[in-house]
Design an enzyme around this catalytic site. Structure first.
Site, PDB file in Angstrom:
ATOM      1  N   GLY A 191      -4.176  13.471  -4.039  1.00  0.00           N
ATOM      2  CA  GLY A 191      -5.735  12.574  -3.152  1.00  0.00           C
ATOM      3  C   GLY A 191      -5.596  12.554  -2.338  1.00  0.00           C
ATOM      4  O   GLY A 191      -4.580  10.967  -2.711  1.00  0.00           O
ATOM      5  N   GLU A 208       6.469   9.686  -8.592  1.00  0.00           N
ATOM      6  CA  GLU A 208       6.661  11.112  -9.247  1.00  0.00           C
ATOM      7  C   GLU A 208       5.610  11.888  -9.389  1.00  0.00           C
ATOM      8  O   GLU A 208       4.458  11.989  -9.333  1.00  0.00           O
ATOM      9  CB  GLU A 208       7.283  10.482 -10.277  1.00  0.00           C
ATOM     10  CG  GLU A 208       7.236  10.931 -11.563  1.00  0.00           C
ATOM     11  CD  GLU A 208       7.896  10.757 -12.682  1.00  0.00           C
ATOM     12  OE1 GLU A 208       8.509  11.408 -14.122  1.00  0.00           O
ATOM     13  OE2 GLU A 208       8.028   9.484 -12.850  1.00  0.00           O
ATOM     14  N   GLU A 216      -3.426  16.248   1.701  1.00  0.00           N
ATOM     15  CA  GLU A 216      -3.554  15.576   0.899  1.00  0.00           C
ATOM     16  C   GLU A 216      -2.281  16.056  -0.441  1.00  0.00           C
ATOM     17  O   GLU A 216      -1.526  15.558  -0.225  1.00  0.00           O
ATOM     18  CB  GLU A 216      -4.418  15.019   0.516  1.00  0.00           C
ATOM     19  CG  GLU A 216      -5.012  13.902   1.055  1.00  0.00           C
ATOM     20  CD  GLU A 216      -4.227  12.352   1.494  1.00  0.00           C
ATOM     21  OE1 GLU A 216      -3.716  12.108   0.835  1.00  0.00           O
ATOM     22  OE2 GLU A 216      -4.164  11.785   2.470  1.00  0.00           O
ATOM     23  N   GLU A 260       1.431  14.902  -0.635  1.00  0.00           N
ATOM     24  CA  GLU A 260       2.045  14.456  -2.315  1.00  0.00           C
ATOM     25  C   GLU A 260       2.980  15.161  -2.642  1.00  0.00           C
ATOM     26  O   GLU A 260       3.587  14.890  -3.961  1.00  0.00           O
ATOM     27  CB  GLU A 260       0.135  13.858  -2.338  1.00  0.00           C
ATOM     28  CG  GLU A 260      -0.077  12.127  -2.070  1.00  0.00           C
ATOM     29  CD  GLU A 260      -0.991  11.780  -2.624  1.00  0.00           C
ATOM     30  OE1 GLU A 260      -1.705  10.945  -2.247  1.00  0.00           O
ATOM     31  OE2 GLU A 260      -2.189  12.730  -3.541  1.00  0.00           O
ATOM     32  N   PRO A 266     -19.397   2.971  -7.763  1.00  0.00           N
ATOM     33  CA  PRO A 266     -19.033   1.787  -6.592  1.00  0.00           C
ATOM     34  C   PRO A 266     -18.011   1.075  -7.549  1.00  0.00           C
ATOM     35  O   PRO A 266     -17.334   0.144  -6.713  1.00  0.00           O
ATOM     36  CB  PRO A 266     -20.213   0.797  -6.768  1.00  0.00           C
ATOM     37  CG  PRO A 266     -21.513   1.578  -6.557  1.00  0.00           C
ATOM     38  CD  PRO A 266     -20.679   2.753  -7.778  1.00  0.00           C
TER      39      PRO A 266
END
Length: 256
Positions: free
Chosen positions: A158, A224, A174, A178, A195
């Site tokens: 992500g 990895e 994403e 990745e 938060p």
């Protein structure tokens, strides 16, 4: 001549109080008495698109509120600001956007509700960063990556949502960057907004679920990539709140 300036993302927005002899060589916007928001937005979008195609460095508008009430003029000024800000977020050649206000009242309204609004959203408005993460199922296992950048640890694929991108588009992008995977059955699972979930700054992530048939490969900032089973979750050190996200996900499956 009265003048106010504001700079956003290397583009200067300049507001002038135009004198009676000022000529901008630009067509004057003649606003109807009844404010038509879509017509105003379309007008500015066409102007920006034209100047972008022409690779212009400067763009000027003459602003007149003579046919508008006070409330309509205020709304009109904010619409101008929103369209300017919308355009500035894109890659573009413009270095200057000049607004010539016809009259003191128009100048004051533009200073407050156009430049003032732009200054607020560009420099003073603080909002959380928007992210996406994806729980990818592959033959009963889950795809996770080992982060090469801090915060370190294992994580779901992500990242950040780009401006002008939907959550779904960001999730697919994403994951491709990745893991090299193309997703099937992408669905929203839950949104996490604590938060404190990210040690860097306040982020909000929308988590998706999906499945794939292909083997992942590490790419982008993934040192990895690994397939894990539900039993592996307790053993691994995860970044962010991704251990909790996975625990929530498997708990939701057990309730079905």
């Amino acid at each position: 001549m009265d003048v106010k300036e504001l700079e956003i993302a290397k583009t200067k927005i300049i507001l002038y109080l135009a004198s009676s002899g000022t000529s901008t060589n630009e067509e004057i916007i003649s606003m109807p008495h009844n404010l038509n928001e879509q017509a105003i937005r379309s007008y500015y979008q066409r102007k920006f698109e034209r100047y972008e195609k022409e690779n212009s460095k400067s763009l000027a508008f003459e602003i007149s509120f003579s046919q508008l009430s006070g409330d309509e003029a205020r709304v009109f000024a904010k619409i101008i600001a929103q369209e300017i800000f919308r355009f500035i977020q894109k890659k573009h050649p413009l270095k200057r956007i000049v607004l010539y206000a016809s009259g003191k009242t128009a100048y004051q309204l533009c200073a407050k509700h156009c430049l003032g609004y732009l200054d607020y959203v560009a420099h003073r408005l603080k909002t959380p960063f928007v992210c996406v993460d994806v729980i990818i199922r592959l033959r009963g296992n889950i795809v996770v990556i080992k982060r090469s950048n801090p915060p370190l640890g294992w994580a779901l694929p992500g990242g950040f949502v780009d401006y002008g991108e939907s959550l779904e588009e960001a999730a697919r992008r994403e994951v491709r960057e990745e893991t090299g995977l193309f997703l099937k059955g992408l669905r929203q699972f839950h949104t996490y907004s604590n938060p404190q979930r990210d040690p860097r700054f306040h982020t909000i992530t929308t988590v998706f679920t999906a499945h794939t048939k292909n083997r992942p490969r590490s790419g982008s900032d993934a040192a990895e990539v690994r397939l894990i089973s539900p039993k592996d979750i307790k053993k691994l050190i995860f970044a962010f709140d991704h251990k909790k996200i996975l625990q929530d996900y498997f708990r939701s499956l057990s309730r079905k």
